[in-house]
Design a protein around this motif. Structure first.
Motif, PDB file in Angstrom:
ATOM      1  N   SER A 138      -9.282   5.861 -31.994  1.00  0.00           N
ATOM      2  CA  SER A 138      -8.279   7.294 -31.959  1.00  0.00           C
ATOM      3  C   SER A 138      -8.726   8.401 -32.534  1.00  0.00           C
ATOM      4  O   SER A 138      -8.616   9.521 -31.980  1.00  0.00           O
ATOM      5  CB  SER A 138      -6.498   6.563 -31.810  1.00  0.00           C
ATOM      6  N   GLY A 139      -8.765   7.513 -33.787  1.00  0.00           N
ATOM      7  CA  GLY A 139      -9.509   8.901 -34.430  1.00  0.00           C
ATOM      8  C   GLY A 139     -11.199   8.780 -34.262  1.00  0.00           C
ATOM      9  O   GLY A 139     -10.683  10.889 -34.466  1.00  0.00           O
ATOM     10  N   VAL A 140     -12.061   8.581 -33.640  1.00  0.00           N
ATOM     11  CA  VAL A 140     -12.997   9.253 -33.549  1.00  0.00           C
ATOM     12  C   VAL A 140     -12.587  10.187 -31.843  1.00  0.00           C
ATOM     13  O   VAL A 140     -13.161  11.227 -31.685  1.00  0.00           O
ATOM     14  CB  VAL A 140     -13.778   8.063 -32.626  1.00  0.00           C
ATOM     15  N   SER A 141     -11.953   9.815 -31.237  1.00  0.00           N
ATOM     16  CA  SER A 141     -11.624  10.094 -29.384  1.00  0.00           C
ATOM     17  C   SER A 141     -11.340  11.781 -30.184  1.00  0.00           C
ATOM     18  O   SER A 141     -11.312  12.756 -29.122  1.00  0.00           O
ATOM     19  CB  SER A 141     -10.637   9.353 -29.246  1.00  0.00           C
ATOM     20  N   GLN A 142     -10.126  11.830 -31.065  1.00  0.00           N
ATOM     21  CA  GLN A 142      -9.487  13.540 -31.265  1.00  0.00           C
ATOM     22  C   GLN A 142     -10.338  13.901 -32.306  1.00  0.00           C
ATOM     23  O   GLN A 142      -9.748  14.824 -32.704  1.00  0.00           O
ATOM     24  CB  GLN A 142      -8.421  13.406 -31.333  1.00  0.00           C
ATOM     25  N   GLY A 143     -11.743  13.742 -32.320  1.00  0.00           N
ATOM     26  CA  GLY A 143     -12.504  14.566 -33.148  1.00  0.00           C
ATOM     27  C   GLY A 143     -11.822  14.106 -34.980  1.00  0.00           C
ATOM     28  O   GLY A 143     -12.349  14.944 -35.951  1.00  0.00           O
TER      29      GLY A 143
END
Lengths: 416, 416
Positions: A138-143
């Motif tokens: 989720s962290g990668v997904s949202q930058g």
């Protein structure tokens, strides 16, 4: 618009997923990107496909399933994770994913169309039990986390995230950030004892506590327990005990939601009749308000320094972790509260003490969470349990809020 | 009658004995009944024989050396031990033995005769570092410990006391208890910081503190440090810290000579973000007055129970060691004090915080001890050190008191 959800279908799916990586005494182990995680992904994404949703996987392995809306609008995303810790339960993360799926299937069953697409997703490595940091997908997904940096992370077994993704075929082609949700909703078990203790059915989660982990190391002087008068001691253990008591006092004086935990404590040489020469302890401070958390940290450090000085010991400290508090979208939080009222569910606002995927969405879109009770407050434990009626309450409320946000297309073609 | 002692001879002997079992960084290791102990025994008993003393070894390996008196009276015994802990110094025990030898040699050098015989002895396994219990030889000698039971004790290396005695040829033929002293005097380093801190030359030891070791085990409930409100915790670690602080408070409130030490402390699962489920700690309480020691124990246990109950934890405890205080003979203590005054040595009465052979003699004959300063209060450590002038002061006082007790035969044939 109220829809009926199918509790038996939800429970059957939770149980079916729980059989993948099942542990002998109950619970299960599906470490991120393991063979068991792969089997869990196949099972859940198969359910997604059974509903003819648009399923895609992104380059960090997050899996998204979308039911198109009637308008060209960003999707309302429901989600969580299906990886577990080594001795995990059946509900942590899974409820948010299978609850979201249940909402979509119930909407389909009811023949309802929405303006916004409805989506459900599960995110890679939320637990951080195999690869640090947690909330990775989720962290990668949202930058919030860098893709390449995360792909290079090596797990407890020496395998990198990139290699583990390849190994189980979980690395998709969709770029991260391709999907911009109109809102993110996460249903989760509380993982704490508050709702059960109060007899409250729903936790309306207002945000995630800030976390401050500090390790204190005290150096004193070993001395004979019989021959050394109290006034001539430099007792590292006594300083450590004093710091532990101060942490408690801070939680007491500041009041909820301030919590303080001394989880680790070690003395050296750790001999009955020797005054400890060294002591190490950790203090975990959490609060929803960054300013208060900083005040708690400052008071703790000042007290620790004073205790060490009074005992003639030297004190050193290092930060083991520090996350600022996350506040969820007040409008969405209000909608969850109003939804609970409409459904006649008892509820209370509360912060989350643990980290969740939702906090990664909070900076980029309206995000909020719904908690349901955890029996005995137990989680990350094979005895983790939430009763069927509590699971169903959570999913009903998730549906209520999701449909209101997504906009139900009325038979006349009007949005509710 | 004042005699001159030979400080250089004393120091040379201490150094010579210290070379047996010498450790690379200083200090030495002569575990009881080891090869090094055997070499130490040979060296010291050789010095006894050089003075043509009557030397004999009893069945537990205690070695006694007697210079006959002019009357048929029981001997005045000076003694201590020559075994060390694994990382021992050059003075603990050794000073009492070689100091006693120096007194006798100086008396011989001065051509003085005494009414009572003068004896010096070293006792087997005072330290207890290889075989438990400690003070074994003196305890068997004075009937406090059973000979056969002690011979059967097995050391940390799996060898019994009986076999170890045979192995190094230290098992003598004299029965225990054959020699009934008229008094027992033990010169020893303080092993604590009091004398040095005060700048006092002599400790007039009034007795040995009673010792109470208790292990407390607290069982709580592990819980998530973020999701569990303070009010719903059963924090075993917090109870342990509270007990540690109470031990300190007892020492503070009772005042000297009450000491309290929490030497061991362990948490489980010992993880930063988990409220401890279990905690174990030890409390070492010591006092010279049995009634006070019991009061300290009672207060500690009551506080521990209250702390555990308030936290919803269960408490268990077990005694790891319990010895009542020993009071030395008040007449002999007075004589030591008066002797120090006559010699112009600064002095203070004090209890011994550690156990010593003298306490085994206290029930059977007048016994007392003389302490000299320990640099930095360090003992059971290779850096243990007492300055030559302090060693000499102690031996001078030992001679002063021993001669007064033994009765010096005046040239006219009159006792002084």
């Amino acid at each position: 618009m109220r829809i009926e959800i199918n509790t038996e279908r939800l429970l059957a799916r939770i149980e079916a997923l729980g059989r993948i990586g099942a542990l002998p005494g109950g619970g299960c182990k599906r470490l991120a990107l393991s063979a068991e995680d792969a089997a869990g992904r196949a099972l859940v994404s198969g359910w997604f496909r059974d509903l003819e949703l648009d399923v895609y996987t992104d380059v960090i392995g997050n899996c998204w399933a979308i039911r198109p809306g009637q308008k060209d609008l960003p999707p309302l995303v429901m989600g969580s994770h299906i990886d577990t810790v080594a001795t995990g339960g059946l509900y942590d993360g899974v409820l948010g994913v299978l609850g979201g799926l249940e909402v979509i299937e119930s909407v389909i069953d009811a023949g309802i169309e929405t303006d916004h697409p409805l989506a459900v997703a599960f995110f890679t490595n939320e637990e951080g039990a195999r690869f640090a940091p947690d909330m990775m997908g989720s962290g990668v997904s949202q930058g919030a986390l860098d893709l390449e940096e995360m792909l290079a992370k090596v797990g407890i077994d020496g395998v990198s995230v990139a290699d583990a993704l390849e190994e189980i075929g979980a690395r998709g082609r969709e770029p991260v950030g391709a999907l911009a949700p109109c809102a993110y909703l996460e249903l989760h078990i509380e993982q704490g004892p508050v709702l059960e203790a109060e007899g409250t059915e729903i936790g309306v989660v207002t945000g995630v506590q800030g976390i401050s982990w500090t390790e204190f190391a005290i150096a004193g002087r070993s001395a004979h327990a019989g021959t050394t008068p109290m006034a001539l001691r430099q007792d590292a253990g006594a300083v450590a005990a004093g710091i532990a008591m101060e942490a408690r006092a801070i939680a007491r004086d500041f009041g909820p939601p301030q919590v303080a935990t001394v989880g680790r404590m070690r003395f050296a040489p750790d001999i009955v009749n020797v005054v400890p020469e060294e002591a190490v302890l950790t203090v975990d401070l959490r609060h929803t308000d960054e300013a208060v958390l900083q005040a708690a940290e400052a008071r703790l450090v000042a007290a620790a320094e004073a205790l060490a000085e009074a005992e003639g010991c030297t004190l050193s400290r290092r930060s083991l972790a520090r996350f600022e508090p996350v506040s969820f979208d007040s409008g969405l939080v209000d909608e969850i509260e109003e939804g609970a009222k409409r459904l006649g569910l008892s509820h209370r606002r509360m912060p989350s003490g643990a980290g969740h995927d939702a906090q990664m969405f909070a900076p980029t879109c309206p995000a909020a969470m719904i908690f349901v009770p955890s029996q005995d407050g137990i989680s990350h434990n094979i005895h983790e349990y939430t009763a069927p009626h509590d699971l169903a309450n959570g999913v009903r409320l998730l549906a209520e809020v999701a449909l209101a946000r997504a906009g139900v297309v009325q038979p006349e073609g009007q949005t509710a």
